[in-house]
Design a protein around this motif. Structure first.
Motif, PDB file in Angstrom:
ATOM      1  N   ASP A  14       0.828  -1.262  -0.028  1.00 35.80           N
ATOM      2  CA  ASP A  14       0.075  -0.051  -0.067  1.00 35.80           C
ATOM      3  C   ASP A  14       0.798   1.284  -0.164  1.00 35.80           C
ATOM      4  O   ASP A  14       0.215   2.287   0.035  1.00 35.80           O
ATOM      5  CB  ASP A  14      -1.001  -0.272   1.242  1.00 35.80           C
ATOM      6  N   LYS A  17       3.158   0.962  -4.970  1.00 34.37           N
ATOM      7  CA  LYS A  17       4.014   0.587  -5.912  1.00 34.37           C
ATOM      8  C   LYS A  17       3.262   0.481  -7.480  1.00 34.37           C
ATOM      9  O   LYS A  17       3.795   0.923  -8.305  1.00 34.37           O
ATOM     10  CB  LYS A  17       4.400  -0.924  -5.605  1.00 34.37           C
ATOM     11  N   SER A  18       1.944   0.002  -7.394  1.00 32.43           N
ATOM     12  CA  SER A  18       1.335   0.043  -8.303  1.00 32.43           C
ATOM     13  C   SER A  18       0.783   1.007  -9.191  1.00 32.43           C
ATOM     14  O   SER A  18       0.996   1.355 -10.426  1.00 32.43           O
ATOM     15  CB  SER A  18      -0.055  -1.071  -8.057  1.00 32.43           C
TER      16      SER A  18
HETATM   17  P1  GTP Z   1       0.427  -3.516  -2.902  1.00 33.95           P
HETATM   18  O1  GTP Z   1       0.194  -4.114  -4.512  1.00 33.95           O
HETATM   19  O2  GTP Z   1      -0.538  -4.123  -2.247  1.00 33.95           O
HETATM   20  O3  GTP Z   1       1.639  -3.715  -2.452  1.00 33.95           O
HETATM   21  O4  GTP Z   1       0.005  -1.943  -2.977  1.00 33.95           O
HETATM   22  P2  GTP Z   1       0.955  -0.952  -3.861  1.00 33.95           P
HETATM   23  O5  GTP Z   1       2.100  -0.403  -2.993  1.00 33.95           O
HETATM   24  O6  GTP Z   1       0.996  -1.280  -5.042  1.00 33.95           O
HETATM   25  O7  GTP Z   1       0.092   0.347  -3.541  1.00 33.95           O
HETATM   26  P3  GTP Z   1      -0.886   0.998  -4.642  1.00 33.95           P
HETATM   27  O8  GTP Z   1      -0.373   1.530  -5.757  1.00 33.95           O
HETATM   28  O9  GTP Z   1      -2.042  -0.042  -4.809  1.00 33.95           O
HETATM   29  O10 GTP Z   1      -1.484   2.021  -3.596  1.00 33.95           O
HETATM   30  C1  GTP Z   1      -2.143   1.989  -2.338  1.00 33.95           C
HETATM   31  C2  GTP Z   1      -2.755   3.030  -2.123  1.00 33.95           C
HETATM   32  O11 GTP Z   1      -2.305   4.336  -2.203  1.00 33.95           O
HETATM   33  C3  GTP Z   1      -4.024   3.423  -3.449  1.00 33.95           C
HETATM   34  O12 GTP Z   1      -5.294   3.811  -2.633  1.00 33.95           O
HETATM   35  C4  GTP Z   1      -3.435   4.640  -4.266  1.00 33.95           C
HETATM   36  O13 GTP Z   1      -4.454   5.327  -4.683  1.00 33.95           O
HETATM   37  C5  GTP Z   1      -2.961   5.417  -2.922  1.00 33.95           C
HETATM   38  N1  GTP Z   1      -1.652   6.133  -3.577  1.00 33.95           N
HETATM   39  C6  GTP Z   1      -0.609   5.444  -4.051  1.00 33.95           C
HETATM   40  N2  GTP Z   1       0.021   6.589  -4.414  1.00 33.95           N
HETATM   41  C7  GTP Z   1      -0.196   7.810  -4.033  1.00 33.95           C
HETATM   42  C8  GTP Z   1       0.185   9.338  -3.870  1.00 33.95           C
HETATM   43  O14 GTP Z   1       1.190   9.619  -4.166  1.00 33.95           O
HETATM   44  N3  GTP Z   1      -0.637  10.072  -3.231  1.00 33.95           N
HETATM   45  C9  GTP Z   1      -2.044   9.711  -2.531  1.00 33.95           C
HETATM   46  N4  GTP Z   1      -2.691  10.788  -1.920  1.00 33.95           N
HETATM   47  N5  GTP Z   1      -2.214   8.139  -2.614  1.00 33.95           N
HETATM   48  C10 GTP Z   1      -1.500   7.446  -3.305  1.00 33.95           C
END
Ligand code: GTP
Length: 597
Positions: A14, A17-18
């Protein structure tokens, strides 16, 4: 080669990364508007719904920097501890990593464990401070945390927001400027690392690889070193959003391979691809056969569905090589399978996929880890205990060993006390305690893996009010004192409810299991005694009291078709109930031992 960059993104769950990966694709024009959809890289429905990346994928971007064309290969890594071996292979295919840290959450357990994997593979680390747009962001403090962790200069940390697009250009420049290009030998025999594979029902298994030395060509006879099998490279290509067939993939680059392989287990992540006639003398180091860590029985709710369940499991195994299963039978549940999983999340995923993709309703029994048992008679011969019924008679037992892990927990200083108590209760031994900052502490424990299986995550969340992150890695087998706790319903042992427990926990858990089962088992026409026993010794007892009124009386008489309808309806409602002797047991009862608190 000078114009190739291979990198991955590592982060705690969270931290974005994605979202960042999507941004990079966007900014490099790798996605057309039509193709734009949220979380592009998470293609499985299940992944999207859970919001976690389960399987790693790779994608290639073209980028012009200072007038020169570059190829950027982004290798995605799975985000959960169950899949850490796959993470390590993806990392091994790269020269650099973006280390994404949430500006509000700072460094968490997986930030560190993934960073260690990256450093072991000599990757260039580019720290990215993500989510600086959040009102709760703490950019200065978190930058300090990152600087402390990496020993880098504060100016190397790139403030960014994957949401607003801030910092994305800086990240792209840093990828080119800071990450070294690949450095393989073009003229050497083919040597490519398999870092992932995906099952495609029409094309067979797609193998994702990184060429280390030499070239892989369409039509070439190739060999997989670990499995020793030869194949024809029917198709090779690069991974854009869609696959792009090519005649060859050269040193340093990343691509996919199709050989007509129909079973996922023939393609092992970490294996080396080489030329069949002129093989490399050195396989890529680090290959491991992934071993299942957690075992549980899976049974059809309807005994007649056994063959369907077998067919479904075989199909699942085609595309998930880490799933293993063997037939087993239970007096209570009939015929089913003992299945091995990488961890509890993997177990949940398989159960869910059986239901969604194959429309199977299954009962899963109490999971256990894999123990090693030795008898007096053959003290040097290991007996694998993947099932409570495999444990030799206590009188013949010489000793038992259980798998241990190194657990890393990062939490706030306020919660160190409760987190430590929990870990000690879970038979953990503290090995290290480091204050990352005055408020944040990293704790390391040696702990039995079995204790993680039983309600550890939920308890950790509760005692830390959500402010603890957790990661683990296996550290081998250690001596244990194990007993088999049986459950008797109405005087009969229900084998599917048996659990392997450490002797220190057996009485307490046996008692709680009886209490929990009392809640879960529906009342019937008669009293149902629930007992927990070790061998012949009863250690706990509860009773499900009989119903006072005969509620089925209403059903008697009247229209027969209506009654049948009623029965049909009841049958549906009873899905996941199992009649054992004359007692009905709901599915939750079989997993009750996992949710005792
Ligand atoms: P996993 O695949 O579970 O490891 O998660 P991840 O690290 O890929 O995280 P993901 O990209 O799904 O983002 C997690 C949450 O953070 C989502 O609700 C995104 O919309 C939010 N998010 C990601 N980057 C940002 C950012 O720069 N700013 C804000 N406000 N939210 C973000």
């Amino acid at each position: 080669m000078k114009h190739i960059r291979n990198f991955c993104i590592i982060a705690h769950i969270d931290h974005g990364k994605s979202t960042l990966a999507d941004r990079l694709l966007d900014s490099t024009g790798s996605v057309t508007d039509r193709e734009k959809q949220e979380q592009l890289l998470d293609s499985m429905d299940l992944e999207r719904e859970r919001g976690i990346t389960i399987k790693s994928h790779a994608i290639q971007m073209d980028y012009t920097y200072k007038g020169e064309q570059y190829v950027l290969n982004l290798i995605d890594t799975p985000g959960h501890v169950d899949f850490s071996y796959e993470v390590s292979r993806s990392i091994a295919a790269c020269e650099g990593a973006l280390l994404v840290v949430d500006a509000a959450q700072s460094i968490q357990a997986q930030t560190i464990s993934n960073l260690y994997l990256a450093l072991e593979n000599d990757l260039e680390i580019i720290p990215v401070l993500n989510k600086v747009d959040l009102p709760s962001a703490n950019p200065e403090e978190v930058t300090d945390d990152i600087v402390d962790l990496l020993g880098c200069d504060p100016s190397e940390v790139i403030p960014a927001s994957a949401k607003t697009g801030l910092g994305i250009d800086e990240i792209l420049s840093a990828i080119i400027e800071r990450i070294p290009p690949p450095s393989g030998k073009v003229d050497a025999p083919l040597r490519a690392l398999i870092f992932d594979s995906v099952y495609n029902p029409f094309r067979g298994v797609e193998t994702y690889f990184r060429v280390i030395n030499g070239t892989i060509k369409k039509g070439q006879q190739i060999k997989f070193v670990a499995t020793g099998k030869n194949y024809n490279a029917d198709e090779v290509g690069t991974l854009k959003l869609k696959q792009l067939p090519r005649n060859e993939i050269k040193t340093g680059d990343v691509g996919y391979l199709i050989t007509g392989i129909k079973e996922a287990k023939e393609v092992k992540v970490g294996d080396t691809i080489t030329d069949a006639k002129n093989p490399t003398t050195e396989a890529v180091p680090g290959f491991e056969d992934v071993k299942p860590m957690v075992f549980a029985g899976i049974y059809p709710v309807d005994t007649e569905d056994y063959e369907d369940l077998r067919a479904s499991m075989e199909k699942l195994q085609l595309n998930d090589a880490s799933l293993v299963f063997t037939p087993e039978s239970s007096a209570a549940l009939g015929f089913g399978f003992r299945c091995g999983f990488l961890g509890m999340l993997h177990l949940e995923i398989i159960q869910e996929r059986l239901e969604r993709e194959f429309d199977m309703t299954v009962i899963t029994t109490v999971p256990n880890v894999s123990y090693h048992a030795y008898t007096h008679k053959h003290p040097d011969e290991v007996i694998l205990v993947n099932n409570p019924s495999d444990l030799p008679e206590p009188s013949s037992l010489d000793r038992v060993e259980e798998p241990y892990i190194k657990a890393t927990i990062i939490t706030k200083a306020d919660f160190v006390g409760p987190v430590m108590s929990l870990c000690i209760e879970k038979r953990g031994q503290i090995t290290n305690q480091t204050y990352l900052t005055p408020e944040r502490v990293e704790l390391s424990f040696d702990m039995p893996l079995a204790e993680i299986v039983f309600d550890f995550y939920d308890r950790l969340k509760t005692v830390s009010r959500g402010y603890a992150s957790f990661d683990y890695s296996p550290i081998g087998m250690r001596p244990s004192k194990l007993v088999k706790v049986d459950v008797l319903l109405n005087g009969n042992t229900v084998d599917a409810l048996s659990a392997l427990l450490h002797v220190d926990n057996a009485y307490d858990i046996g008692k709680k299991m009886c209490e929990k089962l009392k809640e879960l088992i529906p009342r019937q026409q008669f009293d149902i005694p629930i007992q927990a026993a070790i061998g012949a010794k009863i250690i706990a007892r509860e009773t499900v009291k009989a119903l006072r009124k005969d509620v089925t009386a209403k059903c008697y008489g009247g229209d027969i078709s209506r009654k049948r309808k009623l029965l049909e309806k009841q049958k549906k409602g009873k899905k996941r109930m199992r009649q054992v002797g004359n007692v009905e047991i709901p599915q939750e009862a079989f997993m009750a031992v996992l949710k005792l608190n």
